[in-house]
Scaffold this active site. Sequence first.
Site, PDB file in Angstrom:
ATOM      1  N   GLY A  85     -10.931 -22.701 -23.738  1.00  0.00           N
ATOM      2  CA  GLY A  85     -10.241 -22.018 -22.651  1.00  0.00           C
ATOM      3  C   GLY A  85     -11.212 -21.802 -21.508  1.00  0.00           C
TER       4      GLY A  85
ATOM      5  CB  CYS B 186     -17.133 -15.290 -23.576  1.00  0.00           C
ATOM      6  SG  CYS B 186     -16.569 -15.390 -21.856  1.00  0.00           S
ATOM      7  CG  LEU B 187     -17.196 -21.352 -22.312  1.00  0.00           C
ATOM      8  CD1 LEU B 187     -16.311 -22.329 -21.585  1.00  0.00           C
ATOM      9  CD2 LEU B 187     -18.164 -22.057 -23.242  1.00  0.00           C
TER      10      LEU B 187
ATOM     11  CG  HIS C 103     -12.337 -14.417 -18.497  1.00  0.00           C
ATOM     12  ND1 HIS C 103     -13.590 -13.880 -18.344  1.00  0.00           N
ATOM     13  CD2 HIS C 103     -12.407 -15.154 -19.624  1.00  0.00           C
ATOM     14  CE1 HIS C 103     -14.372 -14.271 -19.340  1.00  0.00           C
ATOM     15  NE2 HIS C 103     -13.681 -15.052 -20.123  1.00  0.00           N
TER      16      HIS C 103
ATOM     17  CD  GLN D  25     -14.578 -17.891 -18.351  1.00  0.00           C
ATOM     18  OE1 GLN D  25     -13.469 -18.383 -18.620  1.00  0.00           O
ATOM     19  NE2 GLN D  25     -15.552 -17.877 -19.208  1.00  0.00           N
TER      20      GLN D  25
ATOM     21  CG  HIS E  94     -11.220 -14.780 -24.262  1.00  0.00           C
ATOM     22  ND1 HIS E  94     -12.253 -14.275 -25.014  1.00  0.00           N
ATOM     23  CD2 HIS E  94     -11.815 -15.400 -23.206  1.00  0.00           C
ATOM     24  CE1 HIS E  94     -13.404 -14.558 -24.432  1.00  0.00           C
ATOM     25  NE2 HIS E  94     -13.167 -15.254 -23.335  1.00  0.00           N
ATOM     26  CD  GLU E  95      -9.855 -18.279 -21.374  1.00  0.00           C
ATOM     27  OE1 GLU E  95     -10.506 -18.615 -22.375  1.00  0.00           O
ATOM     28  OE2 GLU E  95     -10.409 -17.960 -20.296  1.00  0.00           O
TER      29      GLU E  95
HETATM   30  O1  K2U Z   1     -13.170 -17.793 -21.761  1.00  0.00           O
HETATM   31  C1  K2U Z   1     -13.983 -18.512 -22.317  1.00  0.00           C
HETATM   32  O2  K2U Z   1     -15.201 -18.367 -22.182  1.00  0.00           O
HETATM   33  C2  K2U Z   1     -13.491 -19.565 -23.234  1.00  0.00           C
HETATM   34  C3  K2U Z   1     -13.648 -19.177 -24.655  1.00  0.00           C
HETATM   35  C4  K2U Z   1     -12.251 -18.945 -25.123  1.00  0.00           C
HETATM   36  C5  K2U Z   1     -12.086 -18.321 -26.464  1.00  0.00           C
HETATM   37  C6  K2U Z   1     -12.930 -17.340 -26.921  1.00  0.00           C
HETATM   38  C7  K2U Z   1     -12.727 -16.782 -28.164  1.00  0.00           C
HETATM   39  C8  K2U Z   1     -11.675 -17.180 -28.952  1.00  0.00           C
HETATM   40  C9  K2U Z   1     -10.834 -18.135 -28.477  1.00  0.00           C
HETATM   41  C10 K2U Z   1     -11.039 -18.697 -27.241  1.00  0.00           C
HETATM   42  C11 K2U Z   1     -14.515 -20.293 -25.174  1.00  0.00           C
HETATM   43  O3  K2U Z   1     -13.759 -21.369 -25.531  1.00  0.00           O
HETATM   44  S1  K2U Z   1     -15.675 -19.783 -26.343  1.00  0.00           S
HETATM   45  C12 K2U Z   1     -16.095 -21.124 -27.239  1.00  0.00           C
HETATM   46  C13 K2U Z   1     -15.167 -21.370 -28.383  1.00  0.00           C
HETATM   47  C14 K2U Z   1     -14.978 -22.652 -28.769  1.00  0.00           C
HETATM   48  C15 K2U Z   1     -14.162 -22.913 -29.852  1.00  0.00           C
HETATM   49  C16 K2U Z   1     -13.520 -21.895 -30.545  1.00  0.00           C
HETATM   50  C17 K2U Z   1     -13.694 -20.605 -30.141  1.00  0.00           C
HETATM   51  C18 K2U Z   1     -14.544 -20.321 -29.044  1.00  0.00           C
HETATM   52 ZN    ZN Z   2     -14.426 -15.948 -21.852  1.00  0.00          ZN
END
Ligand code: K2U
Ligand code: ZN
Length: 167
Positions: free
Chosen positions: A46, A91-92, A137, A51, A133-134
Amino acid sequence: MTKLTILTLPDKRLKTIAKPVTEFNHKLQQFAKDMLETMYEAPGIGLAATQVDKHIQLVVIDISEEKNQPLCLVNPKIIKKDGVQIHEEGCLSVPGIYANVKRASTVEVEYFNEKGEEKKLQADELLAVCIQHEIDHLKGIVFLDHLSPLKRKMAMKKLEKEAQNSD
Ligand code: K2U
Ligand code: ZN
């Protein structure tokens, strides 16, 4: 396609509240493509426009194994929530930090796609976590904000330490 730069804590721009999208044009559709490319490259499942320092209500998501089921949610609104689930999140924008977060187990979301078509989606499990989560943000909220003050403080200390080590 353009790979976009992802902001990381403690950058205060991550606390910005995103504005609704009003024009569904080629520029928005190209931005959505750039967001997906940036997300796949990260890699993530996501990414919210906040971000990448673009403060409009747009998120991209793809939880598929084959990375071939992209979703673009514009002006997303959760209209129904049900149940409770606890899921480990990363989270990225908060590299190297993971924590359990409590969220609704199912959500119903109204949104527009990148072409301006009205859509409605029911989600559960990982997709429901990712959508919440998104959308957080877009409200200037990162997953650490759901933790206890002590856990949040410990996470920020770890983040600062990792940032010093990578300098
Ligand atoms: O918002 C973001 O930084 C994207 C996250 C989204 C996310 C976080 C936690 C749980 C589900 C989605 C990133 O994708 S974090 C990296 C990641 C990759 C695979 C699975 C879970 C998290
Ligand atoms: Zn995030």
